[in-house]
Design an enzyme around this catalytic site. Structure first.
Site, PDB file in Angstrom:
ATOM      1  N   THR A 250       0.842  -1.203   0.000  1.00  0.00           N
ATOM      2  CA  THR A 250       0.000   0.000   0.000  1.00  0.00           C
ATOM      3  C   THR A 250       0.873   1.247   0.000  1.00  0.00           C
ATOM      4  O   THR A 250       1.929   1.249   0.642  1.00  0.00           O
ATOM      5  CB  THR A 250      -0.889  -0.006   1.262  1.00  0.00           C
ATOM      6  OG1 THR A 250      -1.743  -1.155   1.209  1.00  0.00           O
ATOM      7  CG2 THR A 250      -1.740   1.256   1.354  1.00  0.00           C
TER       8      THR A 250
ATOM      9  N   SER B  90       2.206   5.198  -2.088  1.00  0.00           N
ATOM     10  CA  SER B  90       2.497   5.891  -3.349  1.00  0.00           C
ATOM     11  C   SER B  90       3.655   5.251  -4.109  1.00  0.00           C
ATOM     12  O   SER B  90       3.732   5.389  -5.340  1.00  0.00           O
ATOM     13  CB  SER B  90       2.817   7.356  -3.057  1.00  0.00           C
ATOM     14  OG  SER B  90       3.966   7.448  -2.238  1.00  0.00           O
TER      15      SER B  90
ATOM     16  N   ASP C  98       6.198  -4.120  -0.970  1.00  0.00           N
ATOM     17  CA  ASP C  98       5.542  -3.056  -0.195  1.00  0.00           C
ATOM     18  C   ASP C  98       6.523  -1.906   0.042  1.00  0.00           C
ATOM     19  O   ASP C  98       7.733  -2.051  -0.173  1.00  0.00           O
ATOM     20  CB  ASP C  98       5.057  -3.633   1.147  1.00  0.00           C
ATOM     21  CG  ASP C  98       3.910  -2.818   1.744  1.00  0.00           C
ATOM     22  OD1 ASP C  98       3.244  -3.316   2.677  1.00  0.00           O
ATOM     23  OD2 ASP C  98       3.683  -1.671   1.272  1.00  0.00           O
TER      24      ASP C  98
ATOM     25  N   LYS D 154       6.782   1.058   9.268  1.00  0.00           N
ATOM     26  CA  LYS D 154       5.708   1.173   8.292  1.00  0.00           C
ATOM     27  C   LYS D 154       4.463   1.681   8.985  1.00  0.00           C
ATOM     28  O   LYS D 154       4.410   1.740  10.205  1.00  0.00           O
ATOM     29  CB  LYS D 154       5.428  -0.199   7.652  1.00  0.00           C
ATOM     30  CG  LYS D 154       6.450  -0.572   6.588  1.00  0.00           C
ATOM     31  CD  LYS D 154       6.229  -1.970   6.021  1.00  0.00           C
ATOM     32  CE  LYS D 154       4.885  -2.090   5.330  1.00  0.00           C
ATOM     33  NZ  LYS D 154       4.672  -1.037   4.297  1.00  0.00           N
TER      34      LYS D 154
ATOM     35  N   GLY E  72       2.698   4.612   7.762  1.00  0.00           N
ATOM     36  CA  GLY E  72       2.383   5.998   7.396  1.00  0.00           C
ATOM     37  C   GLY E  72       1.049   6.089   6.660  1.00  0.00           C
ATOM     38  O   GLY E  72       0.319   7.070   6.801  1.00  0.00           O
ATOM     39  N   GLY E  73       0.748   5.019   5.914  1.00  0.00           N
ATOM     40  CA  GLY E  73      -0.504   5.006   5.153  1.00  0.00           C
ATOM     41  C   GLY E  73      -1.654   4.353   5.906  1.00  0.00           C
ATOM     42  O   GLY E  73      -2.755   4.203   5.376  1.00  0.00           O
TER      43      GLY E  73
ATOM     44  N   GLU F  26      -0.795  -5.245   6.240  1.00  0.00           N
ATOM     45  CA  GLU F  26       0.505  -5.344   5.569  1.00  0.00           C
ATOM     46  C   GLU F  26       1.397  -6.355   6.281  1.00  0.00           C
ATOM     47  O   GLU F  26       2.076  -7.162   5.650  1.00  0.00           O
ATOM     48  CB  GLU F  26       1.198  -3.982   5.545  1.00  0.00           C
ATOM     49  CG  GLU F  26       0.604  -2.987   4.572  1.00  0.00           C
ATOM     50  CD  GLU F  26       1.263  -1.619   4.686  1.00  0.00           C
ATOM     51  OE1 GLU F  26       1.713  -1.254   5.794  1.00  0.00           O
ATOM     52  OE2 GLU F  26       1.325  -0.915   3.657  1.00  0.00           O
TER      53      GLU F  26
ATOM     54  N   LYS G  35      13.943   7.278   2.444  1.00  0.00           N
ATOM     55  CA  LYS G  35      13.456   6.349   3.480  1.00  0.00           C
ATOM     56  C   LYS G  35      14.621   5.593   4.145  1.00  0.00           C
ATOM     57  O   LYS G  35      14.425   4.946   5.176  1.00  0.00           O
ATOM     58  CB  LYS G  35      12.492   5.332   2.869  1.00  0.00           C
ATOM     59  CG  LYS G  35      11.395   5.909   1.985  1.00  0.00           C
ATOM     60  CD  LYS G  35      10.449   6.756   2.773  1.00  0.00           C
ATOM     61  CE  LYS G  35       9.248   7.207   1.976  1.00  0.00           C
ATOM     62  NZ  LYS G  35       8.387   6.137   1.531  1.00  0.00           N
TER      63      LYS G  35
HETATM   64  O1  DER Z   1       1.727   2.696   5.295  1.00  0.00           O
HETATM   65  C1  DER Z   1       2.652   2.026   4.817  1.00  0.00           C
HETATM   66  O2  DER Z   1       3.248   1.134   5.438  1.00  0.00           O
HETATM   67  C2  DER Z   1       3.153   2.407   3.460  1.00  0.00           C
HETATM   68  O3  DER Z   1       3.816   1.323   2.864  1.00  0.00           O
HETATM   69  C3  DER Z   1       4.118   3.574   3.653  1.00  0.00           C
HETATM   70  O4  DER Z   1       4.901   3.315   4.711  1.00  0.00           O
HETATM   71  C4  DER Z   1       4.951   3.852   2.433  1.00  0.00           C
HETATM   72  O5  DER Z   1       4.205   4.698   1.673  1.00  0.00           O
HETATM   73  P1  DER Z   1       4.835   5.602   0.523  1.00  0.00           P
HETATM   74  O6  DER Z   1       5.423   4.620  -0.480  1.00  0.00           O
HETATM   75  O7  DER Z   1       3.635   6.329   0.005  1.00  0.00           O
HETATM   76  O8  DER Z   1       5.873   6.496   1.142  1.00  0.00           O
END
Ligand code: DER
Length: 226
Positions: free
Chosen positions: A28, A30, A83, A96, A98-99, A105, A123
């Protein structure tokens, strides 16, 4: 932007690792968005695979792009999960969440032979913790759960909001973002957090990722394997 170009490169590289007949976990966020687009193109060109999504958001995007999906309970083991992450350290320990999809996950990643993390260079860190650690908690009595979390040393804890409302995850839980600044022993902290009554899961992924694909602004890609 440079970051988006890097995310696209990492996502497209990961799609080249998917072989016919695989059952894969689809992450999940971007960065994974670009992986999903590249995967959908390969499927249009005849690649046969099955996918397990890690969020409603990914399920909807994959369905829209005609990526065949299956229920995780009907799969013995996934070949690969691809991921993203909010932070990756040299031991491939991750933050992980943030989303807001960390619970599903982690279940999907833990059911996979391999987990490939795709990210842009921002990251990759030496020590985890600058990014606030997401902790998914049951909404009942969450203020008490928060008190126990505070005893583990995070300076500040914020109940995640979205559009001025309390954020509710796909599984009906809240998320507390915990500001630790620096996490010295991620494995120990992971264990301590998941022992707290009311915690559903936390965003530390320890001994789960097997490789990382890091894309840099200059267009180069670094693959780190465990
Ligand atoms: O929520 C999550 O774990 C997502 O994978 C996040 O950590 C990474 O999201 P991004 O690719 O939009 O930075």
């Amino acid at each position: 932007s440079d970051q988006n170009i890097a995310k696209k490169k990492a996502g497209e590289y990961a799609a080249t690792l998917i072989e016919p007949g695989m059952t894969i976990g689809i992450g999940t966020g971007s960065t994974v968005y670009f992986f999903i687009q590249a995967l959908a193109k390969k499927i249009q060109e005849g690649l046969i695979i099955k996918g397990v999504p890690t969020s409603k958001q990914t399920q909807e995007l994959a369905t829209e792009l005609n990526i065949p999906l299956v229920d995780l309970n009907n799969v013995d083991q996934l070949d690969i999960t691809v991921d993203g992450a909010d932070e990756i350290d040299p031991q491939l320990q991750l933050i992980k969440g943030g989303g807001g999809a960390l619970l599903q996950e982690k279940i999907v990643a833990a059911a996979s032979k391999r987990m490939i993390v795709i990210a842009d260079e921002s990251k990759y860190v030496q020590t985890l913790g600058k990014f606030p650690l997401p902790v998914e908690v049951i909404d009942f009595g969450w203020k008490h759960t928060m008190k126990h979390l505070q005893q583990l040393g995070c300076e500040r804890i914020v109940l995640r909001k979205k559009d001025d409302k309390i954020f509710v995850s796909d599984h009906g839980h809240y998320i507390l973002d915990c500001y630790f600044q620096q996490i010295k022993d991620a494995a120990q902290l992971h264990h301590q957090i998941n022992n707290i009554a009311g915690v559903a899961e936390n965003g530390l992924f320890i001994n789960i990722a097997t490789s990382a694909v890091i894309a840099y602004k200059d267009g180069s890609i670094k693959e780190i394997n465990k």
